[in-house]
Design a protein around this motif. Structure first.
Motif, PDB file in Angstrom:
ATOM      1  N   THR A   9       0.823  -1.209   0.000  1.00  0.00           N
ATOM      2  CA  THR A   9       0.000   0.000   0.000  1.00  0.00           C
ATOM      3  C   THR A   9       0.860   1.265   0.000  1.00  0.00           C
ATOM      4  O   THR A   9       1.883   1.336   0.682  1.00  0.00           O
ATOM      5  CB  THR A   9      -0.929   0.008   1.235  1.00  0.00           C
ATOM      6  N   ASP A  10       0.430   2.232  -0.761  1.00  0.00           N
ATOM      7  CA  ASP A  10       1.080   3.545  -0.807  1.00  0.00           C
ATOM      8  C   ASP A  10       0.543   4.395   0.345  1.00  0.00           C
ATOM      9  O   ASP A  10      -0.372   5.195   0.164  1.00  0.00           O
ATOM     10  CB  ASP A  10       0.807   4.200  -2.164  1.00  0.00           C
ATOM     11  N   TRP A  11       1.102   4.213   1.533  1.00  0.00           N
ATOM     12  CA  TRP A  11       0.586   4.907   2.709  1.00  0.00           C
ATOM     13  C   TRP A  11       0.790   6.416   2.629  1.00  0.00           C
ATOM     14  O   TRP A  11       0.075   7.175   3.287  1.00  0.00           O
ATOM     15  CB  TRP A  11       1.253   4.353   3.972  1.00  0.00           C
ATOM     16  N   ALA A  12       1.738   6.861   1.810  1.00  0.00           N
ATOM     17  CA  ALA A  12       1.974   8.301   1.668  1.00  0.00           C
ATOM     18  C   ALA A  12       0.800   9.006   1.006  1.00  0.00           C
ATOM     19  O   ALA A  12       0.652  10.224   1.125  1.00  0.00           O
ATOM     20  CB  ALA A  12       3.253   8.537   0.864  1.00  0.00           C
ATOM     21  N   SER A  13      -0.049   8.238   0.309  1.00  0.00           N
ATOM     22  CA  SER A  13      -1.202   8.845  -0.367  1.00  0.00           C
ATOM     23  C   SER A  13      -2.364   9.099   0.585  1.00  0.00           C
ATOM     24  O   SER A  13      -3.353   9.712   0.209  1.00  0.00           O
ATOM     25  CB  SER A  13      -1.670   7.941  -1.516  1.00  0.00           C
ATOM     26  N   TYR A  14      -2.249   8.617   1.833  1.00  0.00           N
ATOM     27  CA  TYR A  14      -3.307   8.783   2.819  1.00  0.00           C
ATOM     28  C   TYR A  14      -3.145  10.096   3.563  1.00  0.00           C
ATOM     29  O   TYR A  14      -2.037  10.452   3.993  1.00  0.00           O
ATOM     30  CB  TYR A  14      -3.262   7.639   3.847  1.00  0.00           C
ATOM     31  N   ASP A  15      -4.269  10.819   3.739  1.00  0.00           N
ATOM     32  CA  ASP A  15      -4.271  11.925   4.693  1.00  0.00           C
ATOM     33  C   ASP A  15      -5.065  11.481   5.912  1.00  0.00           C
ATOM     34  O   ASP A  15      -5.603  10.376   5.951  1.00  0.00           O
ATOM     35  CB  ASP A  15      -4.872  13.203   4.082  1.00  0.00           C
ATOM     36  N   GLY A  16      -5.129  12.325   6.946  1.00  0.00           N
ATOM     37  CA  GLY A  16      -5.767  11.936   8.199  1.00  0.00           C
ATOM     38  C   GLY A  16      -7.227  11.569   8.025  1.00  0.00           C
ATOM     39  O   GLY A  16      -7.698  10.558   8.575  1.00  0.00           O
ATOM     40  N   ALA A  17      -7.972  12.372   7.253  1.00  0.00           N
ATOM     41  CA  ALA A  17      -9.407  12.130   7.067  1.00  0.00           C
ATOM     42  C   ALA A  17      -9.645  10.824   6.316  1.00  0.00           C
ATOM     43  O   ALA A  17     -10.543  10.052   6.656  1.00  0.00           O
ATOM     44  CB  ALA A  17     -10.046  13.292   6.312  1.00  0.00           C
ATOM     45  N   PHE A  18      -8.820  10.571   5.313  1.00  0.00           N
ATOM     46  CA  PHE A  18      -9.001   9.358   4.523  1.00  0.00           C
ATOM     47  C   PHE A  18      -8.671   8.128   5.351  1.00  0.00           C
ATOM     48  O   PHE A  18      -9.359   7.103   5.268  1.00  0.00           O
ATOM     49  CB  PHE A  18      -8.127   9.410   3.271  1.00  0.00           C
ATOM     50  N   PHE A  19      -7.617   8.212   6.162  1.00  0.00           N
ATOM     51  CA  PHE A  19      -7.251   7.076   7.008  1.00  0.00           C
ATOM     52  C   PHE A  19      -8.352   6.800   8.036  1.00  0.00           C
ATOM     53  O   PHE A  19      -8.706   5.645   8.285  1.00  0.00           O
ATOM     54  CB  PHE A  19      -5.926   7.340   7.716  1.00  0.00           C
ATOM     55  N   ALA A  20      -8.909   7.862   8.631  1.00  0.00           N
ATOM     56  CA  ALA A  20      -9.976   7.695   9.623  1.00  0.00           C
ATOM     57  C   ALA A  20     -11.198   7.032   8.992  1.00  0.00           C
ATOM     58  O   ALA A  20     -11.816   6.136   9.581  1.00  0.00           O
ATOM     59  CB  ALA A  20     -10.351   9.043  10.220  1.00  0.00           C
ATOM     60  N   ALA A  21     -11.544   7.469   7.772  1.00  0.00           N
ATOM     61  CA  ALA A  21     -12.687   6.871   7.080  1.00  0.00           C
ATOM     62  C   ALA A  21     -12.400   5.419   6.733  1.00  0.00           C
ATOM     63  O   ALA A  21     -13.294   4.564   6.779  1.00  0.00           O
ATOM     64  CB  ALA A  21     -13.014   7.665   5.816  1.00  0.00           C
ATOM     65  N   SER A  22     -11.133   5.106   6.415  1.00  0.00           N
ATOM     66  CA  SER A  22     -10.759   3.726   6.087  1.00  0.00           C
ATOM     67  C   SER A  22     -10.904   2.817   7.299  1.00  0.00           C
ATOM     68  O   SER A  22     -11.290   1.653   7.160  1.00  0.00           O
ATOM     69  CB  SER A  22      -9.309   3.679   5.581  1.00  0.00           C
ATOM     70  N   ILE A  23     -10.594   3.337   8.480  1.00  0.00           N
ATOM     71  CA  ILE A  23     -10.720   2.546   9.696  1.00  0.00           C
ATOM     72  C   ILE A  23     -12.172   2.133   9.918  1.00  0.00           C
ATOM     73  O   ILE A  23     -12.462   1.021  10.384  1.00  0.00           O
ATOM     74  CB  ILE A  23     -10.201   3.337  10.918  1.00  0.00           C
ATOM     75  N   VAL A  24     -13.106   3.012   9.559  1.00  0.00           N
ATOM     76  CA  VAL A  24     -14.532   2.694   9.720  1.00  0.00           C
ATOM     77  C   VAL A  24     -14.895   1.466   8.884  1.00  0.00           C
ATOM     78  O   VAL A  24     -15.794   0.697   9.238  1.00  0.00           O
ATOM     79  CB  VAL A  24     -15.407   3.901   9.328  1.00  0.00           C
ATOM     80  N   LEU A  25     -14.189   1.256   7.783  1.00  0.00           N
ATOM     81  CA  LEU A  25     -14.479   0.111   6.910  1.00  0.00           C
ATOM     82  C   LEU A  25     -14.279  -1.224   7.618  1.00  0.00           C
ATOM     83  O   LEU A  25     -14.808  -2.243   7.174  1.00  0.00           O
ATOM     84  CB  LEU A  25     -13.594   0.165   5.663  1.00  0.00           C
ATOM     85  N   LEU A  26     -13.512  -1.229   8.707  1.00  0.00           N
ATOM     86  CA  LEU A  26     -13.325  -2.474   9.447  1.00  0.00           C
ATOM     87  C   LEU A  26     -14.650  -3.020   9.967  1.00  0.00           C
ATOM     88  O   LEU A  26     -14.776  -4.215  10.244  1.00  0.00           O
ATOM     89  CB  LEU A  26     -12.357  -2.250  10.612  1.00  0.00           C
ATOM     90  N   LEU A  27     -15.657  -2.136  10.100  1.00  0.00           N
ATOM     91  CA  LEU A  27     -16.978  -2.574  10.567  1.00  0.00           C
ATOM     92  C   LEU A  27     -17.619  -3.580   9.625  1.00  0.00           C
ATOM     93  O   LEU A  27     -18.536  -4.303  10.022  1.00  0.00           O
ATOM     94  CB  LEU A  27     -17.914  -1.371  10.721  1.00  0.00           C
ATOM     95  N   VAL A  28     -17.139  -3.629   8.372  1.00  0.00           N
ATOM     96  CA  VAL A  28     -17.744  -4.553   7.418  1.00  0.00           C
ATOM     97  C   VAL A  28     -17.594  -5.993   7.891  1.00  0.00           C
ATOM     98  O   VAL A  28     -18.444  -6.848   7.601  1.00  0.00           O
ATOM     99  CB  VAL A  28     -17.122  -4.365   6.014  1.00  0.00           C
ATOM    100  N   GLY A  29     -16.529  -6.271   8.628  1.00  0.00           N
ATOM    101  CA  GLY A  29     -16.354  -7.624   9.155  1.00  0.00           C
ATOM    102  C   GLY A  29     -17.441  -7.984  10.142  1.00  0.00           C
ATOM    103  O   GLY A  29     -17.943  -9.115  10.146  1.00  0.00           O
ATOM    104  N   PHE A  30     -17.819  -7.032  10.985  1.00  0.00           N
ATOM    105  CA  PHE A  30     -18.888  -7.275  11.964  1.00  0.00           C
ATOM    106  C   PHE A  30     -20.235  -7.379  11.274  1.00  0.00           C
ATOM    107  O   PHE A  30     -21.000  -8.330  11.522  1.00  0.00           O
ATOM    108  CB  PHE A  30     -18.913  -6.147  12.993  1.00  0.00           C
ATOM    109  N   THR A  31     -20.551  -6.425  10.410  1.00  0.00           N
ATOM    110  CA  THR A  31     -21.901  -6.367   9.833  1.00  0.00           C
ATOM    111  C   THR A  31     -22.171  -7.515   8.858  1.00  0.00           C
ATOM    112  O   THR A  31     -23.185  -8.206   8.977  1.00  0.00           O
ATOM    113  CB  THR A  31     -22.128  -5.037   9.119  1.00  0.00           C
TER     114      THR A  31
END
Length: 259
Positions: free
Chosen positions: A108-130
């Motif tokens: 992954t190109d982590w340099a392409s992430y900003d704070g808002a995008f990373f925070a929104a990406s973390i929310v995607l982890l909920l897909v495992g639960f749902t």
């Protein structure tokens, strides 16, 4: 280990209840996503688009699923097996998927992430639960009330795959959507194997959440040179799971207990 529950369920499991929950979850996710006006193909444009286009529907779905599961009293059968599968070697499939996940994150190109995008990406982890609680949790409990375990595996995996058809209605071209459906069937088999071998849905929730996070992450920005290895390992894991699923089903006696 066995996780037999002596507490009676509040609502007797029925196939139709599991199917209604499945359809309701898909409808809620689709409705919330459509209400935000963010097409599927634009999710990677910004943290705002990612959160509104995907994260918000997962939050709403997670809350509604938690309430539904509590009202039904189905938490234990949804999350735990009474007995683990006798054959443990099929765990190779989820392990291979975890290795592919690691390759994705390393590419992954982590340099392409900003704070808002990373925070929104973390929310995607909920897909495992749902998605796991919907398909290999509540739907599985409903199907086990009447069907043999081979049908439980087949239907939960197939309906998990078909769930991804809504991406075509949200702007993704049909061809990659159909490919996603077939790959999701294979991934669903891997998650089912993981549930049977470990005796718990929780590990499948974790693997599922981080898998979706990793596949989205590696597609953002410029992927590294190892990026092509992840999909290859995923295919190998699916093949192993399709062979191993017969062994984890063998001898299963997971019919849902009634009140």
């Amino acid at each position: 280990m066995a996780t037999e529950s002596t507490t009676p369920l509040r609502v007797r499991p029925r196939i139709w209840i599991g199917l209604v929950i499945y359809l309701a979850y898909v409808a809620v996710v689709f409705t919330v996503q459509q209400a935000t006006g963010i097409p599927y193909t634009s999710l990677g444009d910004s943290g705002r688009d990612l959160f509104l286009g995907a994260g918000l529907s997962l939050i709403v779905g997670a809350v509604l699923l938690a309430i539904t599961t509590s009202l039904l009293g189905w938490w234990r059968p949804a999350l735990f097996e009474r007995t683990r599968a006798a054959h443990r070697w099929p765990i190779i499939a989820p392990v291979l998927m975890a290795v592919a996940l690691g390759v994705n994150l390393a590419s992954t190109d982590w340099a392409s992430y900003d704070g808002a995008f990373f925070a929104a990406s973390i929310v995607l982890l909920l897909v495992g639960f749902t998605e796991e609680l919907t398909t290999r949790g509540l739907l599985l409990v409903g199907l086990r009330s009447r069907l043999s375990e081979v049908w439980v595996w087949l239907l939960t995996s197939a309906l998990f795959g078909l769930m991804h058809l809504i991406n075509a209605l949200s702007g993704q071209p049909l061809a990659p959507t159909l490919q996603q459906v077939f790959l999701a069937f294979g991934a669903g088999t891997i998650f089912y194997v993981l549930r049977r071998v470990t005796g718990s849905l929780i590990w499948a929730m974790v693997l599922h959440g981080f898998w979706d996070f990793s596949t989205f992450a590696v597609g953002h920005g410029a992927a590294g040179t190892l990026a092509g290895l992840g999909p290859v390992l995923e295919i190998v894991a699916v093949v192993v799971a399709l062979v191993g699923v017969a062994f984890v089903i063998r001898g299963a006696d997971e019919r849902t207990a009634t009140p």
